[in-house]
Design an enzyme around this catalytic site. Structure first.
Site, PDB file in Angstrom:
ATOM      1  CG  HIS A  97     -18.369 -13.882 -27.530  1.00 45.20           C
ATOM      2  ND1 HIS A  97     -19.200 -13.216 -27.838  1.00 45.20           N
ATOM      3  CD2 HIS A  97     -17.645 -14.404 -28.626  1.00 45.20           C
ATOM      4  CE1 HIS A  97     -19.423 -13.348 -29.280  1.00 45.20           C
ATOM      5  NE2 HIS A  97     -18.375 -14.032 -29.717  1.00 45.20           N
ATOM      6  CG  HIS A 264     -13.875 -13.397 -32.096  1.00 45.18           C
ATOM      7  ND1 HIS A 264     -14.167 -13.483 -30.802  1.00 45.18           N
ATOM      8  CD2 HIS A 264     -15.018 -13.748 -32.799  1.00 45.18           C
ATOM      9  CE1 HIS A 264     -15.330 -13.511 -30.490  1.00 45.18           C
ATOM     10  NE2 HIS A 264     -15.921 -13.597 -31.701  1.00 45.18           N
ATOM     11  NE  ARG A 283     -22.139  -6.396 -31.789  1.00 49.62           N
ATOM     12  CZ  ARG A 283     -23.094  -6.613 -31.065  1.00 49.62           C
ATOM     13  NH1 ARG A 283     -23.533  -5.713 -30.015  1.00 49.62           N
ATOM     14  NH2 ARG A 283     -23.814  -7.723 -31.308  1.00 49.62           N
TER      15      ARG A 283
HETATM   16 ZN   LIG Z   1     -17.865 -13.968 -31.692  1.00 49.14          ZN
END
Ligand SMILES: [Zn+2]
Length: 402
Positions: A97, A264, A283
């Site tokens: 993020h 993550h 992503r």
């Molecule tokens: Zn996340």
């Protein structure tokens, strides 16, 4: 307080049993149930059960009355956090993020370029960062933040693959420090041509599967995870992430904090997740959704994350929290009943209270609601506000940290 009606997001990786069982509905559910959203995010806002009004609209109609002057002053007229009950039966995507700065600039650039906000290739759907905290409710497995490069070097060497020699050489030289080394290695994997990525993913997972039963830790866990991930995502270079990232195995009550920029992946388990209200995800693999590797590589924080697991910190009898540097949210767990049939704590900001189990009366000083398992309520900000819980059960309170 006002009872909320919350939406369940049916992502394919979701469990068909966990959320339904918590809410006392029929198991298995008709489809996957991945995330119960509690908040005012416009993609799936909670509704005030009494009126049916979406929470984001109720807040827009009276921002100061609902959020308080402090929260409006710092975050404008929006609920700054989003609370979720998350239930993963399968691994989620490898993701990062953005920081607040990157999100704002990325959002503005994509707006200027005229990319519709709901287009699949859109990276920044809003101008906000999205730090997140996940508290395990069941045993929970995930990957979070970089290992030390030497550790990755050892994990790669033990696979004894000629195709990895160049990357192992980069790690052995470690020129410019660990951050540069991790950036180079990540780029060599994620930004390689598609065909090479697929071959590498296949070769490495086959080698990991061959050696998983003969190597000591930490290689045994890393190779097991690579082997498992490659069953879900064959040929996807994201399955190599357990070699670079810390595997985390949380027991109930333990948490991971994911700062902006930290790579993550959640792999399996049930958790309570709180985040700054945003939908910004970049992503890197293990998904059928849009992957923008070059933008992800630009946003990643290449520092080593040495201790990703947070233990709960007691704040009052029966109450714990997991402190983070984030101002948008603060999460507390109340265990009411037994020695503590009533617990009361001051709370100034807007709050969402979620009952995971048991049955409790929740009172914010403006009115009380009865909450059963899987139910949640909203309380507007109040000067000298509070949360008083009476009954028996496990309850999570989300509020701001301002
Ligand atoms: Zn996340």
């Amino acid at each position: 307080m006002e009872l909320l009606t919350n939406e369940i997001r049916p992502y394919a990786w979701g469990s068909r049993t966990a959320i339904a069982a918590i809410q006392g509905r029929q198991v298995p559910s008709a489809g996957p149930e991945a995330e119960l959203w509690m908040g005012a995010h416009p993609a799936a806002p909670s509704r005030l059960t009494s009126s049916g009004q979406p929470l984001n609209e109720a807040i827009a109609a009276d921002p100061e009355g609902m959020l308080g002057a402090k929260t409006v002053g710092e975050f404008a007229a929006r609920l700054p956090f989003l609370l979720k009950l998350l239930a993963a039966d399968q691994p989620l995507s490898l993701q990062v993020h953005p920081t607040a700065d990157t999100a704002r600039r990325g959002f503005e650039a994509e707006e200027a370029a005229g990319i519709p906000v709901d287009a699949p290739e859109r990276n920044y759907r809003d101008p906000h960062h999205k730090p997140e905290l996940l508290v395990a409710v069941s045993d929970f497995e995930g990957l979070c933040g970089y290992r030390a490069p030497e550790e990755t070097g050892v994990l790669l060497s033990k696979l004894q693959l000629p195709s990895l020699e160049r990357i192992i050489g980069v790690i052995a030289r470690d020129v410019g420090g660990s951050g540069i080394t991790l950036a180079t290695v990540t780029r060599a994997l994620l930004a390689a041509p598609a065909e090479r990525r697929a071959i590498l993913a296949e070769e490495v997972s086959a080698a990991a599967a061959r050696r998983v039963d003969t190597v000591p830790e930490p290689a045994a866990t890393a190779y097991r995870l690579v082997t498992e991930l490659s069953k879900y995502y064959p040929g996807d270079v994201g399955v190599l992430s357990p070699l670079l990232l810390n595997p985390v195995r949380l027991s109930p009550g333990e948490a991971i904090y994911i700062p902006p920029g930290t790579p993550h992946a959640y792999l399996r388990g049930v958790g309570i997740e709180i985040m700054a209200a945003s939908d910004n995800v970049l992503r890197g693999g293990m998904t059928s959704k849009h992957v923008d590797a070059s933008e992800l590589l630009r946003v990643v924080d290449y520092s080593i994350y040495e201790e990703p697991v947070l233990q709960p910190t007691p704040v009052a009898p029966g109450v714990v929290e997991w402190p983070t540097p984030v101002r948008e949210f603060r999460l507390r767990r109340f265990r009411v009943g037994g020695l503590y049939p009533t617990i009361s704590l001051p709370t100034d900001g807007p709050q969402i209270v979620f009952c995971l189990s048991g049955r409790v009366r929740a009172d914010d000083g403006a009115g009380e609601v009865l909450l059963g398992p899987g139910e949640a309520a909203f309380g507007a900000a109040r000067d000298d506000g509070q949360l008083t819980l009476t009954g028996f059960g496990e309850v999570y309170q989300a509020t701001t940290a301002v």
